[in-house]
Design an enzyme around this catalytic site. Structure first.
Site, PDB file in Angstrom:
ATOM      1  N   ASP A  25     -47.554 -18.695 -22.657  1.00  0.00           N
ATOM      2  CA  ASP A  25     -47.459 -17.290 -22.215  1.00  0.00           C
ATOM      3  C   ASP A  25     -47.371 -17.089 -20.702  1.00  0.00           C
ATOM      4  O   ASP A  25     -47.947 -16.127 -20.171  1.00  0.00           O
ATOM      5  CB  ASP A  25     -48.647 -16.497 -22.764  1.00  0.00           C
ATOM      6  CG  ASP A  25     -48.805 -16.594 -24.268  1.00  0.00           C
ATOM      7  OD1 ASP A  25     -47.902 -17.127 -24.927  1.00  0.00           O
ATOM      8  OD2 ASP A  25     -49.845 -16.151 -24.784  1.00  0.00           O
ATOM      9  N   LYS A  90     -44.881 -14.615 -30.234  1.00  0.00           N
ATOM     10  CA  LYS A  90     -46.040 -14.448 -31.109  1.00  0.00           C
ATOM     11  C   LYS A  90     -46.762 -13.152 -30.799  1.00  0.00           C
ATOM     12  O   LYS A  90     -46.585 -12.566 -29.729  1.00  0.00           O
ATOM     13  CB  LYS A  90     -47.005 -15.631 -30.954  1.00  0.00           C
ATOM     14  CG  LYS A  90     -47.601 -15.760 -29.549  1.00  0.00           C
ATOM     15  CD  LYS A  90     -48.452 -17.015 -29.411  1.00  0.00           C
ATOM     16  CE  LYS A  90     -49.016 -17.169 -27.999  1.00  0.00           C
ATOM     17  NZ  LYS A  90     -49.992 -16.137 -27.633  1.00  0.00           N
ATOM     18  N   CYS A 124     -55.812 -16.763 -24.625  1.00  0.00           N
ATOM     19  CA  CYS A 124     -54.816 -17.516 -25.394  1.00  0.00           C
ATOM     20  C   CYS A 124     -54.986 -19.026 -25.276  1.00  0.00           C
ATOM     21  O   CYS A 124     -54.836 -19.753 -26.265  1.00  0.00           O
ATOM     22  CB  CYS A 124     -53.413 -17.094 -24.982  1.00  0.00           C
ATOM     23  SG  CYS A 124     -53.072 -15.347 -25.306  1.00  0.00           S
TER      24      CYS A 124
END
Length: 210
Positions: A25, A90, A124
């Site tokens: 990310d 996602k 994350c």
């Protein structure tokens, strides 16, 4: 052989043919919002370059890409000529969504060591780490290629990750582990890569926020 495999796992050895690089990310939207993001981008990019030299596949995710944008341009450009890279979008915080897990189990079942870079360490990255550990993977979090919104959240998350049984490493250490030997055919390229990497100041070595 079983004893050797067990010992290798306990010691946290990094071997190219059993490793995969995860990039979590690192998106355009987080510029200016993440502690020492330039250091994270630089470190992640060095890891990507090493992965290309040493034939380590790369898995990249974006979080809600339609709203939060794509992977930062510096990393995206470096990935263009990567021989084995897959990008997944996602919604779940963890990278280990069903599509990623299926990619790992189907295409690289022998790769049980994950090198983990990206953001945010306390969300994350942490949740990816826990999911991977739960599935039996060795996880190596590259400390100078991960960060959070604040220095505190980053430090707290790295400690939490360590408590859970993952390995905390650095860009330079991880790459030299993967190369393993000055006789490696790619060692000259690796050495040059590390020298270039070290020309850029590691923001985590200072108290300054970039």
């Amino acid at each position: 052989m079983a004893a050797l495999s067990s010992a290798t796992k306990r010691l946290g050895r990094l071997i190219p043919h059993s490793s995969v690089l995860f990039v979590c990310d690192v998106q355009e939207v987080f510029r200016g919002l993440t502690f020492q993001l330039p250091t994270v981008i630089h470190g992640t990019n060095t890891m990507v370059s090493a992965a290309k030299l040493l034939n380590v596949p790369v898995v990249v995710t974006t979080q809600y890409g339609s709203r939060l944008g794509s992977t930062v341009s510096e990393i995206s450009k470096n990935l263009e000529d990567a021989p084995d890279v897959k990008v997944f979008d996602k919604m779940k915080f963890s990278m280990l969504v069903p599509e990623v897990e299926r990619h790992l189990t189907t295409n690289m079942p022998q790769r049980k060591s994950v090198l983990l870079c990206g953001i945010e360490t306390h969300v994350c990255v942490l949740q990816t780490c826990l999911d991977l550990l739960d599935k039996g993977y060795d996880v190596h979090v590259v400390s100078d290629a991960v960060s959070s919104s604040t220095s505190y959240n980053r430090s707290m998350a790295l400690e939490r990750i360590r408590q859970s049984g993952a390995y905390i490493t650095s860009v330079e250490s991880a790459i030299f582990q993967l190369a393993n030997d000055a006789g490696n055919p790619e060692f000259k390229s690796i050495s040059k890569l590390i020298k270039e990497h070290l020309k850029v100041q590691n923001g985590f070595d200072t108290g300054a926020r970039i």
